[in-house]
Scaffold this active site. Structure first.
Site, mmCIF file in Angstrom:
data_model
loop_
_atom_site.group_PDB
_atom_site.id
_atom_site.type_symbol
_atom_site.label_atom_id
_atom_site.label_comp_id
_atom_site.label_asym_id
_atom_site.label_seq_id
_atom_site.Cartn_x
_atom_site.Cartn_y
_atom_site.Cartn_z
ATOM 1 N N HIS A 377 0.878 -1.180 0.000
ATOM 2 C CA HIS A 377 0.000 0.000 0.000
ATOM 3 C C HIS A 377 0.909 1.221 0.000
ATOM 4 O O HIS A 377 1.864 1.289 0.777
ATOM 5 C CB HIS A 377 -0.893 -0.005 1.247
ATOM 6 C CG HIS A 377 -2.001 0.999 1.186
ATOM 7 N ND1 HIS A 377 -1.757 2.356 1.207
ATOM 8 C CD2 HIS A 377 -3.344 0.854 1.095
ATOM 9 C CE1 HIS A 377 -2.913 2.996 1.123
ATOM 10 N NE2 HIS A 377 -3.889 2.106 1.053
ATOM 11 N N GLU A 390 -6.806 5.541 1.839
ATOM 12 C CA GLU A 390 -6.940 5.953 0.451
ATOM 13 C C GLU A 390 -7.973 7.080 0.311
ATOM 14 O O GLU A 390 -7.933 7.872 -0.626
ATOM 15 C CB GLU A 390 -7.423 4.742 -0.348
ATOM 16 C CG GLU A 390 -6.949 4.667 -1.752
ATOM 17 C CD GLU A 390 -6.884 3.209 -2.188
ATOM 18 O OE1 GLU A 390 -7.871 2.484 -2.012
ATOM 19 O OE2 GLU A 390 -5.828 2.818 -2.696
ATOM 20 N N ARG A 393 -6.893 10.545 -0.485
ATOM 21 C CA ARG A 393 -6.691 10.887 -1.893
ATOM 22 C C ARG A 393 -8.018 10.945 -2.644
ATOM 23 O O ARG A 393 -8.218 11.815 -3.479
ATOM 24 C CB ARG A 393 -5.734 9.887 -2.556
ATOM 25 C CG ARG A 393 -4.270 10.171 -2.217
ATOM 26 C CD ARG A 393 -3.358 9.070 -2.705
ATOM 27 N NE ARG A 393 -3.473 7.889 -1.873
ATOM 28 C CZ ARG A 393 -3.435 6.634 -2.311
ATOM 29 N NH1 ARG A 393 -3.288 6.398 -3.600
ATOM 30 N NH2 ARG A 393 -3.534 5.618 -1.484
ATOM 31 N N ARG A 414 -3.063 0.587 -6.274
ATOM 32 C CA ARG A 414 -2.057 0.598 -5.215
ATOM 33 C C ARG A 414 -0.683 0.139 -5.693
ATOM 34 O O ARG A 414 0.335 0.689 -5.288
ATOM 35 C CB ARG A 414 -2.526 -0.296 -4.070
ATOM 36 C CG ARG A 414 -3.705 0.293 -3.361
ATOM 37 C CD ARG A 414 -4.297 -0.657 -2.364
ATOM 38 N NE ARG A 414 -5.365 0.026 -1.653
ATOM 39 C CZ ARG A 414 -6.154 -0.547 -0.771
ATOM 40 N NH1 ARG A 414 -6.001 -1.833 -0.476
ATOM 41 N NH2 ARG A 414 -7.090 0.133 -0.156
ATOM 42 N N HIS A 520 0.487 -4.832 2.731
ATOM 43 C CA HIS A 520 -0.889 -4.551 3.116
ATOM 44 C C HIS A 520 -1.817 -5.754 3.016
ATOM 45 O O HIS A 520 -2.550 -6.052 3.943
ATOM 46 C CB HIS A 520 -1.413 -3.409 2.252
ATOM 47 C CG HIS A 520 -2.740 -2.907 2.704
ATOM 48 N ND1 HIS A 520 -2.988 -2.566 4.017
ATOM 49 C CD2 HIS A 520 -3.912 -2.704 2.039
ATOM 50 C CE1 HIS A 520 -4.244 -2.173 4.134
ATOM 51 N NE2 HIS A 520 -4.823 -2.262 2.957
ATOM 52 N N HIS A 521 -1.787 -6.433 1.884
ATOM 53 C CA HIS A 521 -2.791 -7.496 1.687
ATOM 54 C C HIS A 521 -2.137 -8.655 0.950
ATOM 55 O O HIS A 521 -1.381 -8.447 0.008
ATOM 56 C CB HIS A 521 -3.950 -6.942 0.853
ATOM 57 C CG HIS A 521 -5.151 -7.829 0.819
ATOM 58 N ND1 HIS A 521 -6.215 -7.677 1.677
ATOM 59 C CD2 HIS A 521 -5.453 -8.898 0.037
ATOM 60 C CE1 HIS A 521 -7.123 -8.601 1.425
ATOM 61 N NE2 HIS A 521 -6.682 -9.360 0.432
ATOM 62 N N ARG A 560 -5.317 -5.931 -5.275
ATOM 63 C CA ARG A 560 -6.670 -5.694 -4.771
ATOM 64 C C ARG A 560 -6.999 -4.211 -4.837
ATOM 65 O O ARG A 560 -6.187 -3.385 -4.427
ATOM 66 C CB ARG A 560 -6.789 -6.175 -3.319
ATOM 67 C CG ARG A 560 -8.144 -5.859 -2.716
ATOM 68 C CD ARG A 560 -8.325 -6.484 -1.358
ATOM 69 N NE ARG A 560 -7.520 -5.863 -0.317
ATOM 70 C CZ ARG A 560 -7.747 -4.667 0.226
ATOM 71 N NH1 ARG A 560 -8.751 -3.921 -0.213
ATOM 72 N NH2 ARG A 560 -6.978 -4.208 1.187
#
Ligand code: ADP
Length: 586
Positions: A377, A390, A393, A414, A520-521, A560
């Site tokens: 991220h 996010e 933004r 991302r 992040h993921h 993602r």
């Protein structure tokens, strides 16, 4: 005579000074009640402590604004643990490190200020003698491993469908990574979109954006299932009292299907709190501090799990098992098997994201997909690994490099923004927002109160606060003016950004946070079909075993998009709950 009097007065004064010094010295061993301040996740944590040189008698948290469900657990549990152990060297509350540290440092500073030597309280308490462990056997229709978003959703749905459910959660709190989700939930075809007149962001657009965002690596059947069931998921949440009526665009798309809570609160803590409340009201058993270790297989079907807590070894016999254990973004050993370059990266993941469900299921023959797809991220505050949402933004915030310039379409996906950021000086950037965003987006209060921001009343002042030299400040001011003009014109000729441009950044004061990419993921995980059956390496469904949420792979492909983790756990958590309940009833 006068002179004598003055001398006497002087003598008395000198004696008083000595006396007060003596009092101050003896006060160090007397029982005092004093306050101290520690830095929490959202501002000061003020603690009152009663102690003398050898004993901590009482600890009270007087003021705090910590995250409900995370920091609040440390506020509830840690003071008593410190008093009980007569030590601040007790373990912090897992998953609530910042708040735990804030409480401890507030106690330290209060005692030090009072002249009490804290060294005796920094000795770790002696380990209690090992408790005698006992075996326990439990029985239910459906056992769910993990009480994050997916597990809680599955628990409510399975119970609604008539199953008797037990949820096992290895951490002392529910919520997992879901609790940290800050954006919203993507969904298409909802009543909320209709009410706002959003007609260009339907199921097909949602599928296309998810596939494109995931570089077409996603499993189209899973993506289609997610998109087609997303509106029903939003409606189901609303029935439970968790309304998500605000609709915005998420990163990487101009379509508007990111659904958010009305009051601007972070979607994760909002949904986890609601789902947890519903579980409580339905009488669902959630066993905290209880870690599932392996699956029980009988005649080729999964019929339960083994689990451990501090005192018990559990055998949980069930007709069906749902793995909702989340991803492996806090397990560096596991991530480095797939991508060794991540060894020194920071992670936004909670400590329990260790891939346990993936390990347990592959041990009995389950297949995995996309394990090497690990998302960075782009806006992570490195000192505390806190994610800057996010939404900053999408509401108009921009990224500025150390040369004072924008460097990419800051609303791209991302992976693209992270890649661009890694090319910049210092592999980092500043995220800029203004008071308008600070007013409308609750998460920003955490950043401001938590000491993450620098600020200024003008762009010049902000540039100076960011440490820019005079020439770079001038470049920065020009970048800001160019951006505001692009917003006014509705066109970003520099980088082609086409969303999050409804308002410019002209409401003083202005804020900046230094950010860089962080893990992040984990997009990969257990292979499932659209009914959430876990699929084995021969391509067959494993009887009695279901999985949902970040423990699974295929939904997000190679990247993602923001808002899809929540949609994933709501849609597939519900499907897993329904199917496991139906299988158990057979
Ligand atoms: P998801 O979004 O898929 O729900 P989360 O990270 O939010 O993922 O939740 C996963 C939950 O599963 C976390 O609360 C985590 O602590 C829990 N968990 C992970 N492994 C185990 C395990 N072995 N036993 C019990 N709970 C587990």
């Amino acid at each position: 005579m006068k002179k004598l009097n003055r001398l006497a007065a002087l003598l008395v004064a000198v004696m008083m000074v000595f006396a007060s010094v003596a009092v101050a010295e003896t006060a160090t061993v007397e029982k005092v009640t004093v306050t101290g301040v520690g830095q929490g996740i959202d501002g000061d944590v003020v603690v009152e402590v009663t102690a003398d040189a050898t004993t901590i008698y009482d600890v009270q948290v007087l003021e705090q604004n910590e995250t409900v469900g995370i920091g609040s657990v440390a506020v509830e549990q840690l003071p008593a643990a410190i008093v009980e152990a007569n030590s601040i060297a007790v373990d912090g509350i897992a998953g609530a490190t910042v708040t735990s540290d804030a409480i401890k440092s507030a106690i330290k500073s209060a005692l030090t200020e009072a002249g009490i030597d804290i060294a005796p309280f920094e000795i770790a308490p002696e380990q209690e003698e090992a408790v005698e462990r006992t075996d326990e056997t439990l029985t239910c229709d459906v056992v769910i491993v993990g009480a994050g978003g997916a597990g809680l959703t599955a628990a409510v749905q399975a119970t609604q469908n008539g199953a008797n459910v037990i949820v096992l959660e290895k951490m002392p709190i529910v919520g997992g990574n879901s609790l940290k989700a800050t954006g919203g939930m993507n969904a298409a075809g909802t009543d909320y979109q209709a009410a706002l007149g959003i007609t260009d962001s339907g199921v097909q657009e949602f599928i296309d954006d998810t596939m494109e965002g995931g570089h077409q690596l996603n499993d189209l059947s899973l993506v289609t299932t997610m998109a087609e069931n997303s509106a029903a998921g939003v409606a189901w949440l609303a029935e439970l009292g968790a309304e998500l009526p605000k609709v915005a665009a998420t990163g990487g798309t101009s379509h508007k299907y990111l659904h958010e809570p009305e009051d601007g609160s972070a979607v994760g803590s909002f949904l986890v709190a609601k789902l947890n409340e519903v579980c409580e009201s339905m009488g669902i058993t959630i066993m905290l501090n209880t870690e599932a270790t392996d699956l029980i297989v009988t005649d080729g079907a999964v019929t339960g799990v083994h689990a451990v807590s501090a005192e018990h070894d559990y055998t949980v016999n069930a007709k069906a098992v749902i793995l909702a254990t989340g991803g492996f973004g806090a397990n560096f050993e596991m991530m480095c098997e797939y991508d060794p370059s991540l060894a020194n990266a920071v992670t936004t993941n909670h400590a329990g994201a260790t891939g346990d469900g993936i390990r347990m299921a592959t041990a009995i023959g389950a297949d995995t997909v996309d394990m090497e797809q690990i998302q960075l991220h782009p806006t992570v505050y490195q000192a505390t690994s806190m994610l800057v949402t996010e939404s900053v933004r999408s509401m108009g915030g921009i990224l500025i490099n150390l040369e004072g310039k924008r460097f990419c379409n800051d609303m791209s996906t991302r992976d693209a923004v992270s890649a661009a950021e890694l090319q910049q000086t210092g592999a980092c950037s500043w995220i800029i927002f203004d008071q308008r965003i600070a007013d409308d987006l609750k998460s920003t209060q955490k950043y401001i109160n938590g000491g993450m921001t620098v600020q200024g009343d003008t762009y010049e002042e902000l540039g100076a606060a960011m440490g820019f030299d005079e020439a770079t400040v001038a470049t920065f001011v020009e970048s800001m003016n160019t951006w505001n003009a692009a917003v006014a014109a509705g066109e970003d000729t520099e980088f082609g950004r086409n969303n999050g441009m409804d308002d410019d950044l002209s409401t003083a004061p202005y804020y900046a946070i230094l950010v860089a990419p962080g893990i992040h993921h984990t997009m990969g995980g257990l292979k499932i079909d659209t009914e959430t059956h876990v699929i084995d390496t021969d391509g067959n469904a494993i009887l009695g075993l279901y999985a949902c949420g970040e423990a699974t792979g295929g939904v997000h492909g190679g990247n993602r998009i923001g808002g899809n983790a929540v949609c994933d756990f709501v849609v597939f958590g519900r499907i897993a709950g329904m199917n496991a309940a139906a299988y158990a009833a057979d």
